[in-house]
Design a protein around this motif. Structure first.
Motif, mmCIF file in Angstrom:
data_model
loop_
_atom_site.group_PDB
_atom_site.id
_atom_site.type_symbol
_atom_site.label_atom_id
_atom_site.label_comp_id
_atom_site.label_asym_id
_atom_site.label_seq_id
_atom_site.Cartn_x
_atom_site.Cartn_y
_atom_site.Cartn_z
ATOM 1 N N HIS A 172 5.243 -5.259 3.045
ATOM 2 C CA HIS A 172 4.195 -4.488 4.676
ATOM 3 C C HIS A 172 4.461 -4.422 5.874
ATOM 4 O O HIS A 172 5.412 -5.333 6.429
ATOM 5 N N SER A 174 1.059 -0.893 -0.307
ATOM 6 C CA SER A 174 0.170 0.175 -0.117
ATOM 7 C C SER A 174 1.020 1.473 -0.066
ATOM 8 O O SER A 174 2.161 0.922 -0.032
ATOM 9 N N ASN A 175 0.464 2.186 -0.204
ATOM 10 C CA ASN A 175 0.744 4.295 -0.262
ATOM 11 C C ASN A 175 1.750 4.199 1.302
ATOM 12 O O ASN A 175 1.631 3.611 2.354
ATOM 13 N N GLN A 202 0.420 -0.678 -6.334
ATOM 14 C CA GLN A 202 -0.401 -0.561 -5.412
ATOM 15 C C GLN A 202 -1.153 -1.501 -5.414
ATOM 16 O O GLN A 202 -2.813 -2.004 -4.701
ATOM 17 N N GLU A 239 -6.631 -0.664 7.546
ATOM 18 C CA GLU A 239 -6.319 -0.374 6.801
ATOM 19 C C GLU A 239 -6.909 -0.567 4.856
ATOM 20 O O GLU A 239 -7.585 -0.404 4.532
ATOM 21 N N GLY A 240 -6.689 -2.248 5.099
ATOM 22 C CA GLY A 240 -7.212 -3.465 4.666
ATOM 23 C C GLY A 240 -8.462 -3.479 4.569
ATOM 24 O O GLY A 240 -8.814 -3.548 3.577
ATOM 25 N N GLU A 268 -6.325 -10.061 -4.003
ATOM 26 C CA GLU A 268 -7.027 -8.996 -3.324
ATOM 27 C C GLU A 268 -7.511 -9.739 -1.869
ATOM 28 O O GLU A 268 -7.429 -9.279 -1.124
ATOM 29 N N ARG A 319 -11.403 -0.859 2.381
ATOM 30 C CA ARG A 319 -11.398 -1.533 0.902
ATOM 31 C C ARG A 319 -12.420 -2.636 0.744
ATOM 32 O O ARG A 319 -12.009 -3.039 1.272
#
Ligand SMILES: Nc1ncnc2c1ncn2[C@@H]1O[C@H](COP(=O)(O)OP(=O)(O)O)[C@@H](O)[C@H]1O
Ligand SMILES: [Mg+2]
Lengths: 253, 257
Positions: free
Chosen positions: B210, B41-42, B194, B253-254, B242, B257
Motif C-alpha cells: 500500500h 488495490s488496483n 486484489q 478508498e478502503g 478484509e 467498500r
C-alpha cells in the motif's frame, strides 16, 4: 548458446508463419493491391504512357514488386504490435530463451511472406505478358536486392510495431512507402517530370532500385544503379536497426 | 547446488515511472515451497514488483533475489528459475491450445513437446479444446491454458499476477484448485491479488502493498492478531482479512467498500 538462438528463432519463425498462413485475407490483401495496380497501369494508363519500350508489363514489374513489399511490411508491424499488446512478448522475455529470437522471428517471417507475394505477383505478371531473359545470376541479383529492400523496410516496421500505441500507428507508416514508387521511375520515365519532382524522383531510393531490377530483367548493363540501390537499402537497414534497438531497450529492461 | 531456504528475497525495492513513485522501499521474502500473496488495490504496484522479479523491468533501487540469483545481475539465471503468468492471459490467439503448449515446450528445449502438451491439456480440462484456436476460448479456458504454459519445464518459482481477475466464480474455483495442487508439489508461488478472500484461501503468508511499501505481512493468524478481538458481541467471530485490511489501511478508498 548459438544452437539455442537458432532453435529458438526457428520456433518463433514457425509460430509467426502460422499467423501468416492462417489469415489468408492478409495474403490476399498484400498481393491483390499490387496486382490491381499492375492491371490498371497495363490496361488503362499503359496505352497513353510513353516509355520507349514495347513491353509495358516488363517496365512496370519492378515498381509493382516494391509496392507489394512496402505494403507487406505493414503486416509485420501489425504482428509485432499485437504481440506487444497481448502480453506474449513479455512472456517470451521472461523465459530462458535467446531474447533476440523474439524479434528475429518476426524479421524472418517478413522476409518469407514477402518472398511469397513476390512470387505470386511475378506469376500473375507472366500471364499478363511479363517476359525476361534473365539468367540464374540475374535472378540471384534480383532476389538479393529485393531481400535487402525487404529487410531494410522490415526494420522500419519493427520500430513502428515496438513504438506504436495503436494498430493504426503500427501500420500507417507504410502508406508513404507504398506511395514512393509513384514518384520514381517505376511507371513513367523521370525525364517527363517537372524540375523539382524530377530531382526528387531521381534521387530517392526507389528509382535506383527500379532501374537496377529493370536492367537485370532486361539483361541490360546495370551500371552504378545496383550499388546505389544496395547502398540505400544498407543505409536504411542500419539506421532503422539502430532505432529499433533503442526503442526495444526502452521497452525491455 | 544447494537449494536456498528463501526462494524470493526483496529488500528496499524502489521504482518510479517518471515522477510517480510506485515502490518506495518494498521488503518481503518467500520461503521455498510456499504460497505467498501480495495483496493490494488496483494501482498499488503489484505488477511492477512482479515485472522486476521476472527481469522485465529494472528497479531504481534495492535488490530482488530469485532462487538465489540477483534479478539485475543474473537475469538469465533468474529466467531459468521462474515462470510468469502475467496479469492478462499471454496466449497466442491464432494458434490452438495444443500448439501454444508445444511452442513453449520447444522454446524451453523440453523433450517430447507433444506428450507434454497432451498431459497438460488433460490436467487442465482442455483436451477437447486443445485442437481449437485459442481465439474461440472463454476467459477461464484462456487463463487455464496460460497457467499450463507456465508449468512447462517445472520451474521452481512461479509468479501469478492476478490469476483470477475477470474470471467468473466457477473459473476462479478451478484456478484456485490448480494453484493449491501446484504448491503441494513443492513449487514456490508468488501470487498477487486484489481479492482478500483469495489471499485468505490460498496463501501461507500474506503481504499488503500500500502506497509504495509493505504495510503488514505475516500469516493469516498473525494478521488477525493485529485487530483487537470483538468485545460486546454475543457470538464470537474472527475478523476477516478484509476487516484487517480496512483497519490497517483506514483510508478513503478502503472505507468506500
Ligand atoms: N509503464 C508505466 N508507465 C507509467 N506508469 C505506470 C507504468 N506501469 C504502471 N504504471 C503506474 O504505476 C502504478 C502501479 O501500477 P501496477 O504495478 O500495474 O499496479 P497493480 O498491478 O498493483 O495494479 C499505477 O499507478 C500505474 O498507473
Ligand atoms: Mg497489476
Amino acid at each position: 548458446m548459438s544452437a539455442h538462438v537458432i532453435s529458438n528463432t526457428g520456433v518463433m519463425l514457425g509460430r509467426s508463419i502460422r499467423h501468416v498462413t492462417r489469415s489468408m485475407d492478409t495474403i490476399i490483401t498484400v498481393t491483390i493491391m499490387p496486382i490491381a495496380f499492375m492491371l490498371l497501369f497495363r490496361y488503362v494508363f499503359g496505352g497513353a504512357i510513353q516509355t520507349g519500350t514495347d513491353n509495358y508489363t516488363n517496365y512496370l514489374m519492378p515498381g509493382i514488386l516494391l509496392i507489394a513489399i512496402a505494403s507487406g511490411i505493414s503486416y509485420t508491424g501489425f504482428r509485432l504490435f499485437n504481440d506487444m499488446q497481448s502480453g506474449i512478448f513479455e512472456r517470451f522475455h521472461s523465459m530462458p530463451i535467446a531474447r533476440s529470437s523474439v524479434l528475429w522471428g518476426h524479421v524472418l517471417t517478413s522476409v518469407v511472406s514477402n518472398a511469397i507475394s513476390v512470387v505470386v505477383i511475378i506469376a500473375v505478371g507472366l500471364v499478363m505478358g511479363f517476359r525476361t531473359s534473365a539468367g540464374i545470376l540475374d535472378w540471384l541479383a534480383v532476389a538479393a536486392i529485393l531481400a535487402m529492400f525487404t529487410l531494410s523496410l522490415t526494420w522500419v516496421a519493427m520500430i513502428a510495431g515496438l513504438a506504436a500505441s495503436s494498430t493504426d500507428g503500427a501500420t500507417a507508416f507504410s502508406y508513404p512507402l507504398i506511395f514512393l514508387p509513384f514518384i520514381s521511375s517505376a511507371f513513367v520515365p523521370t525525364e517527363t517530370m517537372p524540375g523539382p519532382v524530377k530531382a526528387f524522383a531521381e534521387n530517392q531510393p526507389v528509382t535506383s532500385i527500379v532501374n537496377a531490377l529493370r536492367a537485370l530483367f532486361e539483361q541490360q548493363p546495370v551500371g552504378n544503379d545496383i550499388w546505389i540501390a544496395l547502398g540505400w537499402c544498407a543505409g536504411i537497414l542500419i539506421v532503422a536497426y539502430a532505432f529499433a534497438m533503442r526503442v526495444y531497450h526502452r521497452k525491455v529492461a | 547446488m544447494k537449494t536456498p531456504p528463501l526462494a524470493i528475497q526483496v529488500s528496499g525495492l524502489q521504482k518510479s515511472y517518471g515522477k510517480l513513485e510506485v515502490l518506495k522501499g518494498v521488503d518481503f521474502s518467500v520461503a521455498s515451497g510456499s504460497i505467498f500473496a501480495l495483496l493490494g488495490s488496483n494501482g498499488a504496484g503489484k505488477t511492477t514488483v512482479v515485472r522486476i522479479l521476472s527481469t522485465l523491468l529494472k528497479p531504481d533501487g534495492g535488490t530482488a533475489t530469485v532462487n538465489g540469483f540477483d534479478a539485475v545481475a543474473k537475469p538469465e539465471r533468474v529466467r531459468e528459475s521462474i515462470s510468469l503468468t502475467g496479469q492478462f492471459a499471454a496466449v497466442d490467439e491464432i494458434l490452438t491450445g495444443r500448439e501454444n503448449l508445444i511452442m513453449v515446450a520447444k522454446l524451453r528445449l523440453v523433450p517430447n513437446p507433444g506428450t507434454v502438451a497432451d498431459d497438460l491439456l488433460a490436467r487442465f480440462g482442455l483436451s477437447d479444446a486443445g485442437g481449437r484456436r485459442v481465439a474461440t476460448y472463454s476467459g477461464g479456458m484462456r487463463r487455464r491454458l496460460d497457467i499450463a504454459m507456465s508449468l512447462i519445464g517445472d520451474p521452481p518459482v512461479i509468479f501469478l499476477d492476478e490469476p483470477t481477475t475477470g474470471l467468473d466464480p466457477e473459473a476462479r474455483l478451478e484456478v484456485w484448485h490448480e494453484i493449491q495442487s501446484l504448491a503441494g508439489k513443492g513449487t514456490t508461488i508468488l501470487l498477487t491479488t486484489q481479492y482478500l478472500e483469495e489471499a485468505e484461501k490460498l496463501a501461507d503468508r500474506i503481504a499488503i502493498l500500500h502506497q509504495g511499501i509493505i504495510i503488514v505481512s505475516g500469516t493469516l493468524a498473525e494478521l488477525r492478531q493485529l485487530l483487537p478481538p470483538a468485545k460486546a458481541e454475543l457470538v464470537e467471530r474472527q475478523p476477516t482479512l478484509e476487516e484487517i485490511f480496512l483497519a490497517i489501511v483506514g483510508n478513503k478508498e478502503g472505507a468506500r467498500r
